[in-house]
Design a protein around this motif. Structure first.
Motif, PDB file in Angstrom:
ATOM      1  N   HIS A  49       6.530  27.546  15.935  1.00 19.17           N
ATOM      2  CA  HIS A  49       5.424  27.840  15.030  1.00 19.17           C
ATOM      3  C   HIS A  49       4.727  26.564  14.566  1.00 19.17           C
ATOM      4  CE1 HIS A  49       4.044  29.625  10.936  1.00 19.17           C
ATOM      5  NE2 HIS A  49       3.174  29.959  11.876  1.00 19.17           N
ATOM      6  N   ARG A  50       3.408  26.543  14.695  1.00 20.01           N
ATOM      7  CA  ARG A  50       2.551  25.413  14.314  1.00 20.01           C
ATOM      8  C   ARG A  50       2.974  24.103  14.982  1.00 20.01           C
ATOM      9  NH1 ARG A  50       1.513  26.481   7.822  1.00 20.01           N
ATOM     10  NH2 ARG A  50       1.231  28.739   8.014  1.00 20.01           N
ATOM     11  N   GLY A  51       3.577  24.209  16.143  1.00 20.10           N
ATOM     12  CA  GLY A  51       3.982  23.017  16.881  1.00 20.10           C
ATOM     13  C   GLY A  51       5.189  22.322  16.301  1.00 20.10           C
ATOM     14  N   GLY A  52       5.763  22.878  15.222  1.00 18.19           N
ATOM     15  CA  GLY A  52       6.923  22.280  14.555  1.00 18.19           C
ATOM     16  C   GLY A  52       6.678  22.146  13.065  1.00 18.19           C
ATOM     17  N   LYS A  53       7.491  22.874  12.270  1.00 18.16           N
ATOM     18  CA  LYS A  53       7.357  22.837  10.810  1.00 18.16           C
ATOM     19  C   LYS A  53       8.685  22.435  10.177  1.00 18.16           C
ATOM     20  CE  LYS A  53       5.714  26.150   8.378  1.00 18.16           C
ATOM     21  NZ  LYS A  53       5.229  25.251   7.312  1.00 18.16           N
ATOM     22  N   GLY A  54       8.584  21.924   8.945  1.00 22.41           N
ATOM     23  CA  GLY A  54       9.796  21.617   8.195  1.00 22.41           C
ATOM     24  C   GLY A  54      10.606  20.469   8.762  1.00 22.41           C
ATOM     25  N   LEU A  55       9.949  19.578   9.503  1.00 17.34           N
ATOM     26  CA  LEU A  55      10.635  18.449  10.126  1.00 17.34           C
ATOM     27  C   LEU A  55      10.223  17.161   9.409  1.00 17.34           C
ATOM     28  CD1 LEU A  55      10.012  19.448  13.849  1.00 17.34           C
ATOM     29  CD2 LEU A  55      12.100  19.816  12.527  1.00 17.34           C
ATOM     30  N   LYS A  56      11.187  16.455   8.871  1.00 19.42           N
ATOM     31  CA  LYS A  56      10.888  15.236   8.123  1.00 19.42           C
ATOM     32  C   LYS A  56      10.226  14.199   9.019  1.00 19.42           C
ATOM     33  CE  LYS A  56      12.895  12.050   4.777  1.00 19.42           C
ATOM     34  NZ  LYS A  56      14.125  11.612   4.066  1.00 19.42           N
ATOM     35  N   THR A  67       5.706  16.680  20.997  1.00 14.33           N
ATOM     36  CA  THR A  67       6.431  15.825  21.939  1.00 14.33           C
ATOM     37  C   THR A  67       7.883  15.647  21.506  1.00 14.33           C
ATOM     38  OG1 THR A  67       4.389  14.621  22.435  1.00 14.33           O
ATOM     39  CG2 THR A  67       6.448  13.558  23.055  1.00 14.33           C
ATOM     40  N   TYR A  68       8.091  15.438  20.214  1.00 12.66           N
ATOM     41  CA  TYR A  68       9.437  15.252  19.661  1.00 12.66           C
ATOM     42  C   TYR A  68      10.310  16.484  19.908  1.00 12.66           C
ATOM     43  CZ  TYR A  68      13.045  15.112  16.018  1.00 12.66           C
ATOM     44  OH  TYR A  68      14.229  15.178  15.326  1.00 12.66           O
ATOM     45  N   VAL A  69       9.786  17.658  19.606  1.00 14.60           N
ATOM     46  CA  VAL A  69      10.556  18.891  19.808  1.00 14.60           C
ATOM     47  C   VAL A  69      10.776  19.135  21.298  1.00 14.60           C
ATOM     48  CG1 VAL A  69      10.609  21.390  19.438  1.00 14.60           C
ATOM     49  CG2 VAL A  69       9.675  19.888  17.664  1.00 14.60           C
ATOM     50  N   ASP A  71      11.121  17.122  23.656  1.00 15.03           N
ATOM     51  CA  ASP A  71      12.119  16.227  24.245  1.00 15.03           C
ATOM     52  C   ASP A  71      13.529  16.808  24.149  1.00 15.03           C
ATOM     53  OD1 ASP A  71      10.315  14.312  25.028  1.00 15.03           O
ATOM     54  OD2 ASP A  71      10.591  13.041  23.261  1.00 15.03           O
ATOM     55  N   SER A  72      13.725  17.806  23.267  1.00 12.94           N
ATOM     56  CA  SER A  72      15.064  18.340  23.022  1.00 12.94           C
ATOM     57  C   SER A  72      15.275  19.760  23.534  1.00 12.94           C
ATOM     58  CB  SER A  72      15.372  18.313  21.519  1.00 12.94           C
ATOM     59  OG  SER A  72      15.356  16.995  21.027  1.00 12.94           O
ATOM     60  N   ILE A  73      14.226  20.584  23.512  1.00 13.45           N
ATOM     61  CA  ILE A  73      14.386  21.984  23.926  1.00 13.45           C
ATOM     62  C   ILE A  73      13.226  22.412  24.828  1.00 13.45           C
ATOM     63  CG2 ILE A  73      15.639  22.585  21.809  1.00 13.45           C
ATOM     64  CD1 ILE A  73      13.071  24.001  20.838  1.00 13.45           C
ATOM     65  N   THR A  74      13.448  23.508  25.528  1.00 15.13           N
ATOM     66  CA  THR A  74      12.382  24.128  26.318  1.00 15.13           C
ATOM     67  C   THR A  74      11.756  25.226  25.473  1.00 15.13           C
ATOM     68  OG1 THR A  74      13.571  23.693  28.370  1.00 15.13           O
ATOM     69  CG2 THR A  74      11.849  25.367  28.439  1.00 15.13           C
ATOM     70  N   ALA A  75      10.453  25.160  25.278  1.00 19.62           N
ATOM     71  CA  ALA A  75       9.784  26.108  24.388  1.00 19.62           C
ATOM     72  C   ALA A  75       8.306  26.180  24.709  1.00 19.62           C
ATOM     73  CB  ALA A  75       9.983  25.681  22.930  1.00 19.62           C
ATOM     74  N   ILE A  76       7.641  27.158  24.104  1.00 16.83           N
ATOM     75  CA  ILE A  76       6.189  27.185  24.063  1.00 16.83           C
ATOM     76  C   ILE A  76       5.781  26.827  22.634  1.00 16.83           C
ATOM     77  CG2 ILE A  76       5.997  28.854  25.928  1.00 16.83           C
ATOM     78  CD1 ILE A  76       5.490  31.046  23.924  1.00 16.83           C
ATOM     79  N   TYR A  77       4.542  26.387  22.440  1.00 20.23           N
ATOM     80  CA  TYR A  77       4.141  25.838  21.149  1.00 20.23           C
ATOM     81  C   TYR A  77       2.897  26.528  20.627  1.00 20.23           C
ATOM     82  CZ  TYR A  77       7.626  22.403  22.257  1.00 20.23           C
ATOM     83  OH  TYR A  77       8.823  21.825  22.572  1.00 20.23           O
ATOM     84  N   GLU A  78       3.054  27.186  19.474  1.00 18.48           N
ATOM     85  CA  GLU A  78       1.913  27.803  18.813  1.00 18.48           C
ATOM     86  C   GLU A  78       1.160  26.730  18.050  1.00 18.48           C
ATOM     87  OE1 GLU A  78      -0.111  29.653  15.275  1.00 18.48           O
ATOM     88  OE2 GLU A  78       1.694  28.406  15.237  1.00 18.48           O
ATOM     89  N   ILE A  79      -0.143  26.654  18.277  1.00 20.92           N
ATOM     90  CA  ILE A  79      -0.986  25.669  17.590  1.00 20.92           C
ATOM     91  C   ILE A  79      -2.193  26.380  16.995  1.00 20.92           C
ATOM     92  CG2 ILE A  79      -0.271  23.704  19.028  1.00 20.92           C
ATOM     93  CD1 ILE A  79      -2.933  24.090  20.587  1.00 20.92           C
ATOM     94  N   ASP A  80      -2.774  25.764  15.972  1.00 23.02           N
ATOM     95  CA  ASP A  80      -3.950  26.325  15.299  1.00 23.02           C
ATOM     96  C   ASP A  80      -5.167  25.455  15.591  1.00 23.02           C
ATOM     97  OD1 ASP A  80      -2.586  28.432  13.462  1.00 23.02           O
ATOM     98  OD2 ASP A  80      -1.412  26.607  13.170  1.00 23.02           O
ATOM     99  N   PHE A 284      17.048  28.064  19.362  1.00 23.66           N
ATOM    100  CA  PHE A 284      17.273  27.750  20.775  1.00 23.66           C
ATOM    101  C   PHE A 284      18.771  27.653  21.073  1.00 23.66           C
ATOM    102  CE2 PHE A 284      18.025  24.736  24.220  1.00 23.66           C
ATOM    103  CZ  PHE A 284      17.188  25.207  25.217  1.00 23.66           C
ATOM    104  N   ASN A 285      19.493  26.925  20.236  1.00 20.60           N
ATOM    105  CA  ASN A 285      20.930  26.753  20.459  1.00 20.60           C
ATOM    106  C   ASN A 285      21.700  28.059  20.334  1.00 20.60           C
ATOM    107  OD1 ASN A 285      20.725  23.985  20.928  1.00 20.60           O
ATOM    108  ND2 ASN A 285      20.913  23.485  18.745  1.00 20.60           N
ATOM    109  N   ALA A 286      21.190  28.965  19.518  1.00 24.70           N
ATOM    110  CA  ALA A 286      21.876  30.244  19.316  1.00 24.70           C
ATOM    111  C   ALA A 286      21.766  31.188  20.501  1.00 24.70           C
ATOM    112  CB  ALA A 286      21.343  30.926  18.060  1.00 24.70           C
ATOM    113  N   ILE A 287      20.650  31.123  21.218  1.00 26.97           N
ATOM    114  CA  ILE A 287      20.437  32.122  22.279  1.00 26.97           C
ATOM    115  C   ILE A 287      20.495  31.525  23.684  1.00 26.97           C
ATOM    116  CG2 ILE A 287      19.070  33.568  20.759  1.00 26.97           C
ATOM    117  CD1 ILE A 287      16.568  32.663  22.183  1.00 26.97           C
ATOM    118  N   ASN A 288      20.730  30.218  23.788  1.00 25.33           N
ATOM    119  CA  ASN A 288      20.788  29.608  25.115  1.00 25.33           C
ATOM    120  C   ASN A 288      22.175  28.990  25.365  1.00 25.33           C
ATOM    121  OD1 ASN A 288      17.933  29.633  26.403  1.00 25.33           O
ATOM    122  ND2 ASN A 288      17.576  29.085  24.266  1.00 25.33           N
TER     123      ASN A 288
END
Length: 288
Positions: A49-56, A67-69, A71-80, A284-288
């Motif tokens: 959601h929003r390309g990554g939220k709640g990340l310090k 890019t940061y996210v 690098d760690s997981i495979t995902a699609i990215y919702e952007i506004d 991601f870690n929970a379902i993969n």
């Protein structure tokens, strides 16, 4: 007789052009239409959601955050996608600059030259060195890295402008257009029938309305809302070879945070294909 022959030549030439156009349209269909199907299995099962939220130190709708996210997981990215006073398409969720930047005022009242000097702020109020990205730059990065975007077009922005920008960038293979009702879905399809669309299908009634349009089900990715739908809806979508997204962002994410991330796996097992979340690493870690 000569006129009759000329008429036949004209008819066959016309049909040939028509078939050629049809074949071209088929060739230009987004690859995502083939990938995001219930009968497939190689699509990402997390939407960030929003390309990554709640990340310090990593703000939302920021290319460096994506890019940061990524690098760690495979995902699609919702952007506004928002639009500046001088017509530039940028990534920004709010109408105002106040919450996510060190600036203030409405986006629509600022030129891109004014906006590009601002710093993005994370969800904890920390000013970063990151800038508001142009939509065109994000499309370029996504193509280079084969990363899929789900594009949320803000109300003040022309749907046509965004779809034209995607076509101009030849980015149909990395973009899904988010729509919220049948009218938006129909207009997006009319503008470019080669794109995959995220459509609102929270219940059977909404799904029935979509089926009454001329939009092929292969062009639809069903967003079933931010709460679990009846199992019969998930079954019906699967029978149509359609994938569905459950929005865990908000209440369901909070439930998982409080009661354990195994809830993501539980929701996923009920027939959901993709989880749209503010907690991408945990989901991601929970379902993969």
């Amino acid at each position: 007789m000569k006129q009759f022959v000329l008429l036949l030549v004209f008819i066959f030439s016309f049909l040939g052009c028509k078939n050629s156009k049809s074949n071209t349209e088929i060739d230009n269909k987004s690859k995502l239409i083939e990938v995001f199907k219930a009968s497939s299995s190689d699509y990402p099962n997390i939407s960030v959601h929003r390309g990554g939220k709640g990340l310090k130190n990593y703000p939302e709708n920021c290319l460096e955050t994506i890019t940061y996210v990524n690098d760690s997981i495979t995902a699609i990215y919702e952007i506004d996608v928002s639009q500046t006073k001088d017509g530039q398409l940028i990534l920004m969720h709010d109408n105002s600059l106040d919450r996510t930047t060190n600036g203030s005022g409405l986006v629509k009242n600022k030129t891109y030259n004014q906006i590009k000097r601002l710093n993005l702020v994370d969800d904890f109020g920390n000013k970063t060195n990151f800038r508001i990205p142009l939509f065109s730059k994000v499309l370029e990065w996504s193509k280079e890295n084969n990363v899929v975007l789900t594009v949320d077009i803000k109300r003040s922005v022309s749907q046509k402008d965004v779809i034209d920008a995607i076509k101009k960038a030849n980015a149909e293979d990395v973009c899904i257009i988010i729509t919220y009702d049948v009218a938006q879905a129909q207009s997006a399809y009319n503008l470019n029938p080669n794109l995959l669309l995220s459509v609102s299908a929270r219940n059977h009634k909404e799904f029935d309305r979509l089926l009454e349009t001329n939009i092929p089900t292969e062009n639809m990715l069903a967003f079933t809302g931010t709460r679990l739908s009846n199992a019969s809806l998930y079954k019906r979508l699967k029978e149509k070879n359609m994938l569905c997204i459950l929005g865990t962002l908000g209440n369901l994410d909070r439930q998982a945070e409080a009661r354990g991330d195994s809830l993501y796996k539980n929701w996923y097992s009920k027939g959901v294909n993709i989880l749209a979340t503010d907690r991408p690493f945990e989901a991601f870690n929970a379902i993969n």
